[in-house]
Design an enzyme around this catalytic site. Structure first.
Site, short mmCIF file in Angstrom:
data_model
loop_
_atom_site.label_atom_id
_atom_site.label_comp_id
_atom_site.label_asym_id
_atom_site.label_seq_id
_atom_site.Cartn_x
_atom_site.Cartn_y
_atom_site.Cartn_z
N PHE A 11 -4.74 2.34 -12.01
CA PHE A 11 -4.19 3.68 -12.23
C PHE A 11 -3.31 4.06 -11.03
CE2 PHE A 11 -4.01 8.29 -12.01
CZ PHE A 11 -3.49 8.54 -13.27
N TYR A 32 9.02 3.04 4.08
CA TYR A 32 8.54 3.28 2.72
C TYR A 32 9.55 2.71 1.72
CZ TYR A 32 5.82 5.86 -0.76
OH TYR A 32 5.00 6.20 -1.81
N TYR A 64 -7.60 2.10 -8.26
CA TYR A 64 -6.46 2.95 -7.88
C TYR A 64 -6.10 2.79 -6.41
CZ TYR A 64 -9.64 6.34 -5.67
OH TYR A 64 -10.56 6.94 -4.84
N GLY A 65 -6.82 1.91 -5.72
CA GLY A 65 -6.53 1.68 -4.31
C GLY A 65 -7.00 0.31 -3.91
N ARG A 88 -22.21 3.29 7.84
CA ARG A 88 -21.71 4.05 8.98
C ARG A 88 -22.90 4.66 9.71
NH1 ARG A 88 -17.65 7.19 6.27
NH2 ARG A 88 -17.79 5.48 4.79
N ARG A 108 -19.13 3.05 2.62
CA ARG A 108 -19.35 1.98 3.58
C ARG A 108 -20.45 2.37 4.58
NH1 ARG A 108 -13.39 0.71 5.68
NH2 ARG A 108 -13.23 2.90 5.09
#
Lengths: 375, 375
Positions: free
Chosen positions: A289, A18, A264-265, A184, A182
């Site tokens: 964000f 990390y 945010y991802g 599935r 997604r």
């Protein structure tokens, strides 16, 4: 500590991969008395204050629930710890907990539906709950006031932790949600779960990508809302396209002019592909964000105001905290004083944590674990 | 009209390929007296008010320089025209023009360097000048206050009309500019021209794309400013990458955290490719700017305040208006009353314009031209 989650980033930190590294310190092994270099894992969690230095003013009181102010400043996988008041932030005042305790026998009607807030409930709101709360609060241009038509938020990764918070908090704010997941096998099951949380529309990513060429009923429903300009915020944790398709941009296409599209991802690890016309003529604002940065920039009372509101939603059963698998505190032979009034005098203390040792030269050892005593 | 430019979008409108269509009206041919259907070309320009209806208050006065308020509401390629006051906006008050006229003989020192503002100067600021002005005013997070280090703006298409305005207005605002231009044979010449306008750094797109792999001296200079966090605004008229390279994103890479990256053009016709990390961790805000929309949203006094400031810069020789090739008004045999006090009584008038006829069924005729009289 009352509760401390094990997050993927905590594991990364233990593994030494990390970006934020902790500085190793010297500890004493609980069994052997051997001196070891290492650090205590865990970056977030909820602790209760059991004793404070008399010099500290009324900012933090005995009984308050507190959290580490800065990630990494305190190893939260420990039973007791000393901390400077500057390194802590009050997540729930002692008084609030007392009210909770009384409410079960209260005759007030609203108390019937209220639940007691547990430390586990609050131990994770600092990241995913707060991320969802802020995105919905800070980037929504128009809010429903009861007179207007419904206002919608469109998000992908809707079945993720933050996505589930988005659904519930949006509902509480009077906003409706369009939730992209997604493809599935158990889609219908996922859809049912999200609808139970309050999702208004659940749509597969493939339906959105297929778009106008082979429109599904759900796609047509979303398109109709889009044409009416009712989709006012986009929330994106996927990053860019799904494989070579620009699924996340299909979502941006649905937004009303001047909406924010907040990333945010970046689960897809692909960059966003944005037509200039979205920027110039639709005036969509593509922003990011990152809640860690938000905490750095905003004053603590603003954190607390948000947590109080999230706590209220939990107490009113409007917000279901992130599900977790509880892991009991490991039993060791030489457990230290774990009574309710531990020795906290001076600098000597005998309490327990989980040590992730490093060699004395600071290089990491990823597998070894030791229980230790502070000394 | 005192001056009316011929813009590419005007030509597109005459050709019938522009999204905004004008409604054909009936006119009388100046020579033959024949009735024709058509419209007068031209969407912007500066006119002087020669007579006003007594009912109109002091909002617009005789002598004021005015411009059409809405693009397309008035064909500006005409010598005189009637217009509703709601369709006009004052671009320069009559008094200001009087001051200008006096300033040549003034003894005030500053007047020596001042130039007289011409209608031509103001006839184009409404689009390119105002675009540059607004982007620099509205999206720059931190401005130089004389104490801080220099603050930089990075832009591409720096040798374009808006780009040249950006260089000059930035200088006036106390900001420095990094100017990206496409590779060309006469690069040194272009660079010298831009530096003469006040450009601080001029860099080829290829130097930016080559980046760290084969850094030029100029690239290293820009990189050093970037590392110090001094590049606070990105201005993009290219859109996405140059061919398959993401040149415009190399520019975004240079920005300080939390900067705006404003796209106002898309010359490359390619979408922007944006890594999610720019959004989440650097908090770069990717937005668009379209001056036509700005005018729709903002009150007229705000337009006028901006134009006044741009006029001041022109008068103080700090802003060189967009260069233009003047075209004289065509001479026709049956010129109407063009004296300084034309017949403007009632609805009858005999003035001249250039008519772009359409057939009576509304289909376009792109080649024919007629001079006409209003009637």
């Amino acid at each position: 500590m009352l509760a401390a989650p094990i997050n993927p980033s905590d594991i990364n930190q233990v593994e030494g991969v990390y970006p934020i590294k902790k500085k190793p310190q010297e500890y004493v092994d609980a069994d052997s008395g051997e001196k070891l270099m290492g650090y205590i894992g865990g970056n977030e969690g909820v602790a209760q204050v059991v004793k404070i230095d008399s010099a500290i003013k009324d900012e933090i009181k005995v009984g308050d629930w507190v959290a580490p102010r800065y990630p990494g400043s305190l190893g939260t996988w420990s039973e007791y710890a000393y901390a400077d008041v500057e390194d802590l932030v009050r997540i729930r005042p002692a008084e609030t907990n007392e009210i909770d305790n009384k409410s079960e026998s209260s005759t007030i009607a609203s108390a019937k539906t209220a639940k007691m807030i547990t430390p586990e409930d609050l131990s994770t709101v600092k990241v995913n709950g707060s991320t969802a709360y802020r995105m919905l609060s800070d980037f929504m241009q128009a809010k429903k006031d009861g007179k207007q038509e419904d206002q919608y938020v469109i998000q992908n990764g809707a079945n993720g932790s933050a996505g589930q918070y988005v659904i519930q908090i949006a509902k509480e704010l009077g906003l409706k949600t369009i939730n992209v997941v997604r493809d599935r096998e158990n889609f219908e099951e996922t859809k049912a779960q999200l609808c139970k949380l309050g999702a208004d529309i659940v749509i597969k990513d493939s339906e959105l990508v297929a778009g106008n060429k082979s429109p599904s009923d759900t796609y047509l429903q979303v398109l109709a809302l889009s044409k009416k300009g009712l989709i006012k915020l986009g929330i994106n944790c996927v990053g860019g396209g799904i494989k070579n398709k620009t699924g996340s941009i299909e979502m941006a296409k649905m937004l009303a002019n001047k909406s924010y599209y907040v990333t945010y991802g970046a689960m897809s690890k692909l960059p966003l592909v944005i037509p200039a016309s979205f920027l110039i003529f639709k005036d969509i604002r593509f922003v990011g964000f990152w809640v860690s940065q938000w905490y750095v920039e905003q004053p603590v009372p603003k954190w607390q105001e948000m947590w109080q509101d999230l706590g209220r939603m939990i107490a009113e059963n409007k917000l279901k905290p992130q599900p977790m698998n509880p892991i009991a505190w490991p039993t060791v032979s030489t457990t230290a004083n774990t009574s309710s009034s531990p020795q906290t005098e001076n600098t000597k203390q005998s309490i327990m944590g989980i040590l992730f040792p490093t060699s004395v030269d600071g290089t990491k050892k990823t597998t070894a674990k030791n229980y230790f005593k502070f000394y």
